[in-house]
Scaffold this motif. Structure first.
Motif, PDB file in Angstrom:
ATOM      1  N   HIS A  65      -7.390  -4.610   6.727  1.00 10.62           N
ATOM      2  CA  HIS A  65      -7.347  -3.150   6.563  1.00 10.62           C
ATOM      3  C   HIS A  65      -6.504  -2.758   5.346  1.00 10.62           C
ATOM      4  CE1 HIS A  65      -7.057   1.079   7.561  1.00 10.62           C
ATOM      5  NE2 HIS A  65      -5.734   0.978   7.528  1.00 10.62           N
ATOM      6  N   TYR A  66      -5.271  -3.230   5.307  1.00 12.84           N
ATOM      7  CA  TYR A  66      -4.398  -2.855   4.196  1.00 12.84           C
ATOM      8  C   TYR A  66      -4.787  -3.562   2.906  1.00 12.84           C
ATOM      9  CZ  TYR A  66      -1.394  -0.073   7.130  1.00 12.84           C
ATOM     10  OH  TYR A  66      -0.915   0.907   7.951  1.00 12.84           O
ATOM     11  N   MET A  74      -9.051  -1.086  -2.995  1.00 12.63           N
ATOM     12  CA  MET A  74      -9.751   0.156  -3.320  1.00 12.63           C
ATOM     13  C   MET A  74      -8.881   1.065  -4.178  1.00 12.63           C
ATOM     14  SD  MET A  74     -12.692  -0.353  -2.191  1.00 12.63           S
ATOM     15  CE  MET A  74     -13.435   1.233  -2.455  1.00 12.63           C
ATOM     16  N   GLN A  75      -7.581   1.030  -3.953  1.00 18.33           N
ATOM     17  CA  GLN A  75      -6.682   1.850  -4.746  1.00 18.33           C
ATOM     18  C   GLN A  75      -6.593   1.334  -6.187  1.00 18.33           C
ATOM     19  OE1 GLN A  75      -2.760   2.023  -3.160  1.00 18.33           O
ATOM     20  NE2 GLN A  75      -2.008   3.412  -4.728  1.00 18.33           N
ATOM     21  N   LYS A 117      -7.511  -1.499   1.488  1.00 17.84           N
ATOM     22  CA  LYS A 117      -6.971  -0.240   0.965  1.00 17.84           C
ATOM     23  C   LYS A 117      -6.285  -0.444  -0.383  1.00 17.84           C
ATOM     24  CE  LYS A 117      -5.744   3.021   4.120  1.00 17.84           C
ATOM     25  NZ  LYS A 117      -4.885   3.657   5.127  1.00 17.84           N
ATOM     26  N   TYR A 122       0.828  -1.207   0.000  1.00 17.19           N
ATOM     27  CA  TYR A 122       0.000   0.000   0.000  1.00 17.19           C
ATOM     28  C   TYR A 122       0.860   1.255   0.000  1.00 17.19           C
ATOM     29  CZ  TYR A 122      -3.083   3.670   1.655  1.00 17.19           C
ATOM     30  OH  TYR A 122      -3.757   4.849   1.781  1.00 17.19           O
ATOM     31  N   TYR A 123       1.829   1.316   0.910  1.00 16.09           N
ATOM     32  CA  TYR A 123       2.666   2.516   1.003  1.00 16.09           C
ATOM     33  C   TYR A 123       3.557   2.684  -0.219  1.00 16.09           C
ATOM     34  CZ  TYR A 123       1.107   3.152   5.788  1.00 16.09           C
ATOM     35  OH  TYR A 123       0.339   3.363   6.896  1.00 16.09           O
ATOM     36  N   TRP A 163       1.528   4.210  -3.128  1.00 17.98           N
ATOM     37  CA  TRP A 163       1.286   5.634  -2.977  1.00 17.98           C
ATOM     38  C   TRP A 163       2.578   6.441  -2.978  1.00 17.98           C
ATOM     39  CZ3 TRP A 163      -2.970   8.272  -3.707  1.00 17.98           C
ATOM     40  CH2 TRP A 163      -4.186   7.634  -3.597  1.00 17.98           C
TER      41      TRP A 163
END
Length: 82
Positions: free
Chosen positions: A70-71, A77-78, A74, A7-8, A11
């Motif tokens: 959670h991740y 969704m991204q 995310k 995730y990180y 982004w």
């Protein structure tokens, strides 16, 4: 850890404290198990470690699964096409 890093990275956000935090949490859990094993060995009662391990592992597994969901959500969704 995998989903959080993914995730990180997607982004472009720095996640320098993610891996050390993961290592600290694992070290804390292993320390708890070492203490439980030592107390069980000194008392010659190994039922203690089986029961107490459940109370240590259940919250740890629950928190790990919450983090993965959670991740994972995310990341999904991204990547979801708008």
């Amino acid at each position: 850890l995998f989903w959080a890093q993914l995730y990180y990275a997607a982004w472009g956000i720095s996640y320098a404290s993610l891996r050390p935090g993961f290592v600290v949490c694992n070290t804390f859990l292993y320390l708890i198990f070492a203490i439980l094993a030592l107390v069980s060995a000194l008392n010659h009662d190994f039922r203690l470690i089986r029961v107490d391990a459940f109370y240590v592992l259940a919250p740890a597994y629950f928190l790990a699964s919450v983090g993965m969901v959670h991740y994972g959500v995310k990341v999904i969704m991204q990547l979801w096409p708008l």
